[in-house]
Each structure stands twice: as C-alpha cells, then as structure tokens.
Design a protein around this motif. Sequence first.
Motif, PDB file in Angstrom:
ATOM      1  N   TRP B  79       1.046  -1.247  -0.099  1.00 21.92           N
ATOM      2  CA  TRP B  79      -0.016  -0.072  -0.072  1.00 21.92           C
ATOM      3  C   TRP B  79       0.969   1.230   0.172  1.00 21.92           C
ATOM      4  O   TRP B  79       1.858   1.290   0.253  1.00 21.92           O
ATOM      5  CB  TRP B  79      -0.975   0.029   1.187  1.00 21.92           C
ATOM      6  CG  TRP B  79      -0.601  -0.225   2.527  1.00 21.92           C
ATOM      7  CD1 TRP B  79      -0.368  -1.100   3.287  1.00 21.92           C
ATOM      8  CD2 TRP B  79      -0.050   1.092   3.419  1.00 21.92           C
ATOM      9  NE1 TRP B  79       0.038  -0.754   4.535  1.00 21.92           N
ATOM     10  CE2 TRP B  79       0.367   0.229   4.496  1.00 21.92           C
ATOM     11  CE3 TRP B  79       0.400   2.184   3.156  1.00 21.92           C
ATOM     12  CZ2 TRP B  79       0.905   1.148   5.737  1.00 21.92           C
ATOM     13  CZ3 TRP B  79       1.011   2.993   4.179  1.00 21.92           C
ATOM     14  CH2 TRP B  79       1.350   2.387   5.489  1.00 21.92           C
ATOM     15  N   ILE B  92      -3.042   3.957  -2.901  1.00 22.03           N
ATOM     16  CA  ILE B  92      -2.891   2.560  -3.759  1.00 22.03           C
ATOM     17  C   ILE B  92      -2.652   1.575  -2.928  1.00 22.03           C
ATOM     18  O   ILE B  92      -2.203   1.327  -2.169  1.00 22.03           O
ATOM     19  CB  ILE B  92      -1.804   2.694  -4.781  1.00 22.03           C
ATOM     20  CG1 ILE B  92      -1.687   4.134  -5.610  1.00 22.03           C
ATOM     21  CG2 ILE B  92      -1.652   1.503  -5.581  1.00 22.03           C
ATOM     22  CD1 ILE B  92      -0.499   4.275  -6.513  1.00 22.03           C
ATOM     23  N   THR B  93      -3.559   0.511  -3.238  1.00 24.24           N
ATOM     24  CA  THR B  93      -3.300  -0.751  -2.563  1.00 24.24           C
ATOM     25  C   THR B  93      -3.360  -1.969  -3.814  1.00 24.24           C
ATOM     26  O   THR B  93      -4.261  -1.843  -4.417  1.00 24.24           O
ATOM     27  CB  THR B  93      -4.471  -1.223  -1.373  1.00 24.24           C
ATOM     28  OG1 THR B  93      -5.939  -1.550  -2.352  1.00 24.24           O
ATOM     29  CG2 THR B  93      -4.730  -0.134  -0.607  1.00 24.24           C
ATOM     30  N   SER B  94      -2.542  -3.098  -3.492  1.00 27.02           N
ATOM     31  CA  SER B  94      -2.299  -3.870  -4.407  1.00 27.02           C
ATOM     32  C   SER B  94      -1.885  -5.186  -4.095  1.00 27.02           C
ATOM     33  O   SER B  94      -1.377  -5.199  -2.639  1.00 27.02           O
ATOM     34  CB  SER B  94      -1.096  -3.360  -5.405  1.00 27.02           C
ATOM     35  OG  SER B  94       0.025  -3.446  -4.911  1.00 27.02           O
ATOM     36  N   SER B  96      -0.311  -8.908  -6.074  1.00 27.72           N
ATOM     37  CA  SER B  96      -0.168  -9.580  -7.390  1.00 27.72           C
ATOM     38  C   SER B  96       0.417 -10.931  -7.034  1.00 27.72           C
ATOM     39  O   SER B  96       1.262 -11.221  -5.927  1.00 27.72           O
ATOM     40  CB  SER B  96       0.373  -8.842  -8.273  1.00 27.72           C
ATOM     41  OG  SER B  96       1.647  -8.074  -7.795  1.00 27.72           O
ATOM     42  N   GLU B 111      -5.455  -4.290  -8.050  1.00 26.67           N
ATOM     43  CA  GLU B 111      -4.608  -3.059  -7.823  1.00 26.67           C
ATOM     44  C   GLU B 111      -6.001  -1.873  -7.714  1.00 26.67           C
ATOM     45  O   GLU B 111      -6.779  -1.635  -8.592  1.00 26.67           O
ATOM     46  CB  GLU B 111      -3.747  -2.297  -8.831  1.00 26.67           C
ATOM     47  CG  GLU B 111      -3.164  -0.979  -8.097  1.00 26.67           C
ATOM     48  CD  GLU B 111      -1.962  -0.720  -9.023  1.00 26.67           C
ATOM     49  OE1 GLU B 111      -1.287  -1.393  -9.683  1.00 26.67           O
ATOM     50  OE2 GLU B 111      -1.428   0.589  -9.151  1.00 26.67           O
TER      51      GLU B 111
END
Lengths: 275, 275
Positions: B79, B92-94, B96, B111
Amino acid sequence: MDSNNNNKFMEFPFVSSPHKSLMVDLVSTLENRFHSHLLPSTLPNDVRHYQSQTGSAQASLHIRAAHPHSPIDFVLGSWVHSELPTGGSFDITSLSAYLNTSTDAPNFVFEIIRSSPTNLILILDLPPRKDPVLWPNYLQTFYDDTHLDAHRQALHTLPEVQPYFSSSLFIRAVSSPTGILVRIQTENGGQERMEEILAKHLDPVSKQVLEIWLDKCASANREVGDEEREYLKKRDGVIRNKTIEVDLGSSFPRLFGPEVANRVLDVIKDYFTVS
Amino acid sequence: MDSNNNNKFMEFPFVSSPHKSLMVDLVSTLENRFHSHLLPSTLPNDVRHYQSQTGSAQASLHIRAAHPHSPIDFVLGSWVHSELPTGGSFDITSLSAYLNTSTDAPNFVFEIIRSSPTNLILILDLPPRKDPVLWPNYLQTFYDDTHLDAHRQALHTLPEVQPYFSSSLFIRAVSSPTGILVRIQTENGGQERMEEILAKHLDPVSKQVLEIWLDKCASANREVGDEEREYLKKRDGVIRNKTIEVDLGSSFPRLFGPEVANRVLDVIKDYFTVS
C-alpha cells in the motif's frame, strides 16, 4: 480503380450519404496510393455480388491482390445489407488491407456495423502482427510514435461514444492497444445526429488513421529475417483462420444460406492463405 | 500469515473499512491457500515500511517467495499513501501473484487507486503469459472456459463504472481480453456510494476472480517443455522489466525521493528477475 466490375461495390447503395462518401474516399485513397501495386480483381461475378435465396440479404465483395514485390498481400472491401424481420435493416461496410510476410508492419482494419439509424459500431484499428508484449519496440514504433491514441481519445470526447467489447475474446485479443472499437448511440439526437457524427468525426478520424497506416506502416522499410518470416506466417495464419471461423464463418451461412456462404467463403479462404 | 513483521502491511491504515476488509480478505485467501508453498518474508525493515523525507508519503511492502517446487514465484502486496498538495490524499493498494516458468498459466494482478473519496481505479486481471493470438487454445482454457468475462460485464452494469485506459500502451497490451480496468466515479452519490460499490460489487467480483485464479490457473497442471520455458522466461522478463520501468520506476522517485525509491526498487528487482 478496377472500374469495369467494381461499380456495384463502390455504389454502397443502402447506406447514408456521409457513410457512402467515407467508404468511397477510404477505398479510393488506399487504392490510388498503391495503384501500381494492385492487380485487377479476378473475383467471379457471383462472388462480387451475391444474395440470399429470398433476397432479404445481399452483399458485394471486392478483393484485389498485389503483385509479388509489393508489401501488400491483398485489399478487401465489402458491404452487406440485410432486412430484419422486425422491419428495419442492418448494414456492414468494411475495408481491410493485409500485408505479406516481407514486412512485420500492422494491417489495416475498418468496419462499420449499422444495426439501426441510431446505433453504429465502428472498428478502426491497425492490428499488430507481432506480440506487442514481447516486442515493446514494435509498440513504440507503430503505436506510440505515430500518436495513434490521440484519434481514439478524440472520438471518446463525444458523449454518444462508448467502448465496444466484442463477444469474441479472440477478436478482442487481436486488436491493438490504440484500437478504436466503439459503439455510438444517438437515441436523443436521432438519425440526424448520427449522420453528423459520421460526417464530422468518424470521417476525419478514419482518414487520419488510414494516412498513418499508409505512411508509417504499409510504406515502412522493415527488415524481416527468415525466422521472423516463419513467425509472421504462423501468426498471420492463426488470425486469418480465426477471423473466418469466428466472424465470417458464423454470420455468412445465417445471412445467405449455406450454399452461397460456402461459395463466397471458399474464395475468401484462397486469399487468406498465408504464403 | 507471516505474522511477526506483517502487521503493518495488513493494517491498511489509510483506507476505508470496506477497502481494508477487501484487501485483508484477498491477501489471507491467497496466502492461506498456498500456505505450505510460501516462505516467510525476508524483506529488510526499511523496505517493509518506508516514507518520504517529509513524511507526506508512506508505504508498506510485502513480498513472499515460494519454495522451489511451487508453481508460484512470489506474492507481492503493497500500500502507498500520499498526501496531496491540494489537501486531499491518494492511496494505492495492490496484490499480485507471479507464477514461475514451470507453468504457463496467467498471473494475478489486483490494484485499487483511490485519488479522491469519489474516484477509484480498479485493475483486476489475470494477465496472459503467452501471446493469446498465437495460442487461441490458451485463450479458450483460461479466459473463455472460466467465464471470466461475466465478472467484467457485471461491474459494467453499474452506471458509475467506465472503462479505464492506462496512458501506457504497454500496460494496455499486457492486460487480458477479460481484464477489469475501470474507473469508478460517484460525484452524485458521494463517498457513501463509493463505499457501497466497494462492499457490494468490487468485493465479491474481486474474490470470485481470485478464486478462478487459485482454482484454474495457479493449480492447473500444465506441461511446459524446454522451448516453451525459454519463451516464458523471455516474455515474463520483458513484462517485469517494463512494469518497473513504466510503473514503479517513474512513480516511486517522485513520491519518495531517489534514495528511498532506489532502495525499495533494488529489492523488488531481485524478485522480478526471472530464473
């Protein structure tokens, strides 16, 4: 122009005046630019123009191959008109140009599908012939440096324009990142607004994208080695086979009956064979 | 969970309750399912959590590699929170997950970019690891047969949801034909409506797509020959390099200053090296 037998195709008898004008201009521009490359059409008459048994659907096909030293493999134009059981009609007009494996530059694809006076789908794209992920320079050269996306963005400023997602994932996969795949609906402004959008927006954008293709793709000096040529041959082949399977192969029999559809598809398949 | 040092990451201290809840559920689901595959994080503390000199931007990074016999290469969560000069902030939080070259199955990418209380970008995709044009069966197996597009379509029924086009053509090119790349704007309904969309729509859709990835991609039994492994190595490598160049490499120095950015990017690059 291949004038003797080409009249029927260039008449575009079922579409509106700005729609016809755009088609005629695109075909003429492309064929004039590559005048010295293109051979006269050799299509049989019953493939240049054909219709369903009842006459409710009719179509015109125009294909010109190029001489062996041209980067162009062939140019294909067509229109299809079909009366709908509901009383309306729908019309497809298209123009595409396929390059051969002496170059890896993108092809040109243009198609308008008009399912009612206030509903239009536009597909205008330079589909990449190499995987743009594996070759970022390809993306840079043909899509970034040519500022293709500006034309897509310009169209999307119109409130009537929405992105169009084909139901076929393959059709989505072959399109470029700057591909213009849009649905235009003018319920509020009616047919008049649609004709205005055609004349004032689709017309210039389509011509500008064709110019980019003519100047930066079809005329690009590209070196293609043996290995790359094999790759292009394979990838072009998959695209052409799937195009027939997913698109023409499913719609033509429905519109024209199996006999007429097979006659036309057999001829198209000849041109679609990658050599 | 790698509980000792993972708290800060899993706190998601700057996002709303439904947003945090979604992130925690996604990370937990993924890590619980591959519990026996994933190694504890070995990130240095100043990379697990870092901030700009002024403290106006801070971030948390979470990376876990997998043991050598797992199809998973590594899982990456993060984040980023940054205060804007205008008084607002963006987050932004992601999450993957990258597979290794023992399988050709798609990766998982999630994302959320929140630039204001009423503006959200969601990227939720299983990016293909092979050119889907050259391998239509790949498209069929991972995208058609899994009915992934139904989830994209479901989101698009909401009037607040519009397709999102990245300014990077490469980012567009790596996404799949069923990729969910949307911008959500709730000017009329305000922040309340955005939280409702997060809880009632983004939450279930994201979890369903993750389930598809867990069941049909990460757990798929794929045979990969030597030649194909070389191909995956090359293509994965291009994607990872370009992801750093286009995405992280341009935003991190701006947000955190060159020193902090380089420290974090150097660690990420280690994981992004394809072996």
